[in-house]
Write an enzyme that holds these catalytic residues in place. Sequence first.
Site, PDB file in Angstrom:
ATOM      1  N   MET A 237       0.853  -1.194   0.000  1.00 22.96           N
ATOM      2  CA  MET A 237       0.000   0.000   0.000  1.00 22.96           C
ATOM      3  C   MET A 237       0.889   1.245   0.000  1.00 22.96           C
ATOM      4  O   MET A 237       0.992   1.998   0.976  1.00 22.96           O
ATOM      5  CB  MET A 237      -0.914  -0.022   1.218  1.00 22.96           C
ATOM      6  N   HIS A 238       1.517   1.498  -1.159  1.00 22.86           N
ATOM      7  CA  HIS A 238       2.475   2.602  -1.278  1.00 22.86           C
ATOM      8  C   HIS A 238       1.838   3.959  -0.935  1.00 22.86           C
ATOM      9  O   HIS A 238       2.297   4.665  -0.049  1.00 22.86           O
ATOM     10  CB  HIS A 238       3.001   2.679  -2.717  1.00 22.86           C
ATOM     11  N   ASP A 239       0.790   4.312  -1.650  1.00 25.37           N
ATOM     12  CA  ASP A 239       0.282   5.686  -1.598  1.00 25.37           C
ATOM     13  C   ASP A 239      -0.367   6.089  -0.272  1.00 25.37           C
ATOM     14  O   ASP A 239      -0.163   7.220   0.183  1.00 25.37           O
ATOM     15  CB  ASP A 239      -0.695   5.914  -2.758  1.00 25.37           C
TER      16      ASP A 239
END
Length: 309
Positions: A237-239
């Site tokens: 879940m980068h963002d």
Amino acid sequence: MKRMKVWLDADPGVDDAAAIILAAKMPEFEILGVSACAGNVELHYTYDNARNLVAYTGLNVPVHKGAARPLMAEPHFAREIHGKNGLGGQTLPVSAAKHETLPAWDAIYEAACEYAGELILVMIGPLTNLAIALLKYPDLKEKIKRVVLMGGAVSYGNTTPSAEFNIHFDPEAADIVFSAGLNISMLGLDVTMQAALDENAIEKIHSVNEQGTFLANSMRQTLTWAKKLFDLDFVAMHDPCTFLYLVYPDLFRSAATGVKIELRGKLTRGKTVSDVFSDYKFADRSVDVVLGIDHCRFFDCFLEILGRY
Ligand code: RIB
Ligand code: CA
């Protein structure tokens, strides 16, 4: 509570969608507007996705169209990760909001003028729109309080062994942004790959509510890709890490460091070259590079915020 004035620039994108869904329920933010750029998928998808996510979450702020391609590089989209439409094949009700005529770079400048010294830019896609705004408006940089961006990496790559997608998609734009003297917090793969969701976590998200079901179903496209191509059993879940960093900085570990963008290397173009682990240090070490996260507390936070719908 004084709410943070935030402008979001994104390329939705499965994890961009997660970021927007969470941010819409974080009262610490007053999101002034959203802009879309090409990145994960083509602009006509990212723009529509941004519009529909803003309507779906009840944010109801203006969404502005940005760059359809990088400044100089040839675009290389990530359809295999995010699906053809950018949301893992999931669909949302179509927004009925009017279409804004102002392009992203002008809208970002207008917001910076209105909230000079207060505006926080959250950048979760390629940096093309911000680079154009900085080139068109030389006084913009003085008006921006800080930039919190998902991009780059000290020690990782995903698009190439050296480069992370958002930076690699438009290295010239990243070079303009990192050279502008902005107050930057960089959340690269070093930290965002730790924000990993496996099948069990995705199942938990699925059962929270309608929004969780949408997110879980969109994530399954990315999980399928991760398993097939890289034998990975999780989705990063980068963002969402950007918004969580703004509100819960104690979940994270960061270091002041120097960062420059490699533009010419045959194997390293698009790399964020950092002096974190180098004896040699750059003269300018003003970038706040985020390196670690408390994974358990990250997931608890994720579920708690999602549950606010
Ligand atoms: O490398 C991950 C980043 O690239 C994320 O922002 C993802 O949405 C893609 O844009
Ligand atoms: Ca993104």
